[in-house]
Motif scaffolding. Structure first.
Motif, mmCIF file in Angstrom:
data_model
loop_
_atom_site.group_PDB
_atom_site.id
_atom_site.type_symbol
_atom_site.label_atom_id
_atom_site.label_comp_id
_atom_site.label_asym_id
_atom_site.label_seq_id
_atom_site.Cartn_x
_atom_site.Cartn_y
_atom_site.Cartn_z
ATOM 1 N N UNK A 1 96.047 72.647 10.361
ATOM 2 C CA UNK A 1 95.839 72.234 9.242
ATOM 3 C C UNK A 1 96.689 71.087 8.962
ATOM 4 N N UNK A 2 96.214 70.156 7.957
ATOM 5 C CA UNK A 2 97.105 68.926 7.605
ATOM 6 C C UNK A 2 97.636 69.202 6.115
ATOM 7 N N UNK B 1 104.589 79.113 13.413
ATOM 8 C CA UNK B 1 104.004 77.835 12.977
ATOM 9 C C UNK B 1 105.138 76.848 13.572
ATOM 10 N N UNK B 2 104.299 75.859 13.857
ATOM 11 C CA UNK B 2 104.810 74.686 14.473
ATOM 12 C C UNK B 2 104.475 73.349 14.086
ATOM 13 N N UNK B 3 104.959 72.268 13.785
ATOM 14 C CA UNK B 3 104.510 71.093 13.247
ATOM 15 C C UNK B 3 104.007 70.156 14.790
ATOM 16 N N UNK C 1 93.538 73.724 1.336
ATOM 17 C CA UNK C 1 93.910 73.654 2.715
ATOM 18 C C UNK C 1 92.752 73.760 3.562
ATOM 19 N N UNK C 2 92.266 73.117 4.531
ATOM 20 C CA UNK C 2 91.145 73.276 5.456
ATOM 21 C C UNK C 2 91.530 73.671 6.933
ATOM 22 N N UNK C 3 91.235 74.403 7.703
ATOM 23 C CA UNK C 3 91.927 74.673 9.019
ATOM 24 C C UNK C 3 90.826 74.610 9.861
ATOM 25 N N UNK C 4 91.298 74.406 11.279
ATOM 26 C CA UNK C 4 90.386 74.039 12.493
ATOM 27 C C UNK C 4 90.741 75.230 13.465
ATOM 28 N N UNK D 1 101.361 65.386 7.441
ATOM 29 C CA UNK D 1 101.829 66.479 8.793
ATOM 30 C C UNK D 1 101.008 67.238 9.121
ATOM 31 N N UNK D 2 100.879 67.567 10.267
ATOM 32 C CA UNK D 2 99.887 68.574 10.744
ATOM 33 C C UNK D 2 100.632 69.598 11.323
ATOM 34 N N UNK D 3 100.164 70.931 11.195
ATOM 35 C CA UNK D 3 101.002 72.151 11.380
ATOM 36 C C UNK D 3 99.890 72.835 12.019
ATOM 37 N N UNK D 4 100.372 73.663 13.393
ATOM 38 C CA UNK D 4 99.694 74.414 14.145
ATOM 39 C C UNK D 4 100.193 75.849 13.878
ATOM 40 N N UNK D 5 99.291 76.751 13.573
ATOM 41 C CA UNK D 5 99.672 78.345 13.496
ATOM 42 C C UNK D 5 98.754 79.301 14.654
ATOM 43 N N UNK D 6 99.638 80.336 15.022
ATOM 44 C CA UNK D 6 99.175 81.206 15.918
ATOM 45 C C UNK D 6 98.810 82.672 14.949
ATOM 46 N N UNK D 7 97.951 83.248 15.000
ATOM 47 C CA UNK D 7 97.763 84.459 14.154
ATOM 48 C C UNK D 7 96.812 85.413 14.843
#
Length: 272
Positions: free
Chosen positions: A63-64, A91-93, A42-45, A1-7
């Motif tokens: 991140x995945x 956070x959104x898938x 976890x690794x993020x881009x 599963x891939x998750x996007x985050x705003x921060x």
């Protein structure tokens, strides 16, 4: 599963966005916190890298993970493990082919400059500073020469690793808000130190050192040595990312206040 985050984050507390061996970056702090929630490394881009001292109102990362968590856990749970200077906003898938950097269509930066004879103290680290009066109308006239697709070699740092200096700057706005001069820039991508070098050149025009046409000469000269010195990082904010609607992400602009009218009004009253 891939998750996007705003921060969002206060960059003055970190050595920049990108992971460092010392573990002092925003990326390091975020990955540690996400690892606590996910139960695995976890690794993020990220949509864009920011230097030490540069802030973010809306950074987007992905991140995945192989675990299922509610969106609230990725937000509130991660925030519980983050320092107070970083916060996950949403956070959104997302689909597996989404990439925070390569799927971005436009990025924006904001620079806040206190224009007053006395340096800031309460806002130290949150705004840049220039002590001489600035003519915003002259700066606005100069800014028009940079809008469009250009070779921005004159505005990139010597450490820039971009394969090409050609970028499309779709908008460049300069306005006064109380005691602040606010610069907003939108482009498909930015070169290393590009925004801070543009601000430095606009300040040269605003203080009367050069006419507005000088900025066109600098641009066409493609020589970094012909421009103004790089402006400090303190007033720079990575302010948003635009993606295609198909990804289903929230609007890409960060929270405005207190980084716009409210802060400008406060600074204006404080320095009268």
């Amino acid at each position: 599963m891939r998750i996007a985050l705003g921060l969002e984050y206060d960059g003055s507390r970190f050595c920049g966005w990108q992971s460092q061996a010392e573990g002092c970056s925003v990326q390091d702090a975020l990955e540690r916190a996400l690892g606590e929630v996910a139960g695995h490394p976890v690794r993020v881009a990220a949509a864009g890298r920011t230097d030490a001292g540069v802030h973010a109102l809306m950074q987007v990362v992905h991140f995945d993970t192989n675990v299922t968590r509610p969106e609230t856990a990725w937000v509130r749970g991660t925030n519980a493990h983050l320092p107070s200077s970083v916060a996950v906003l949403w956070a959104r898938p997302v689909a597996e082919d989404f990439h925070a950097r390569f799927s971005a269509r436009e990025r924006s930066y904001r620079y806040l400059l206190l224009n007053h004879p006395v340096r800031p103290a309460a806002a130290h680290g949150r705004v840049g500073w220039f002590h001489q009066p600035l003519d915003v109308a002259r700066m606005q006239a100069a800014a028009r020469y940079l809008v469009g697709e250009h070779d921005f070699s004159a505005f990139r740092s010597s450490e820039c690793q971009a394969r090409t200096p050609v970028r499309t700057l779709s908008r460049l706005e300069v306005r006064r808000v109380g005691a602040l001069v606010v610069f907003d820039l939108w482009a498909n991508a930015f070169l290393h130190h590009m925004v801070r070098n543009i601000v430095g050149c606009l300040v040269y025009v605003g203080k009367g050192k050069h006419p507005p046409e000088w900025l066109q000469e600098v641009l066409q000269g493609r020589d970094r040595a012909r421009g103004a010195p790089t402006f400090p990082a303190a007033g720079l904010y990575f302010s948003g990312v635009r993606y295609e609607p198909r990804w289903g992400l929230p609007e890409g602009r960060g929270r405005e206040l207190p980084f716009d009218a409210e802060l400008g009004a406060v600074m204006d009253s404080a320095f009268r």
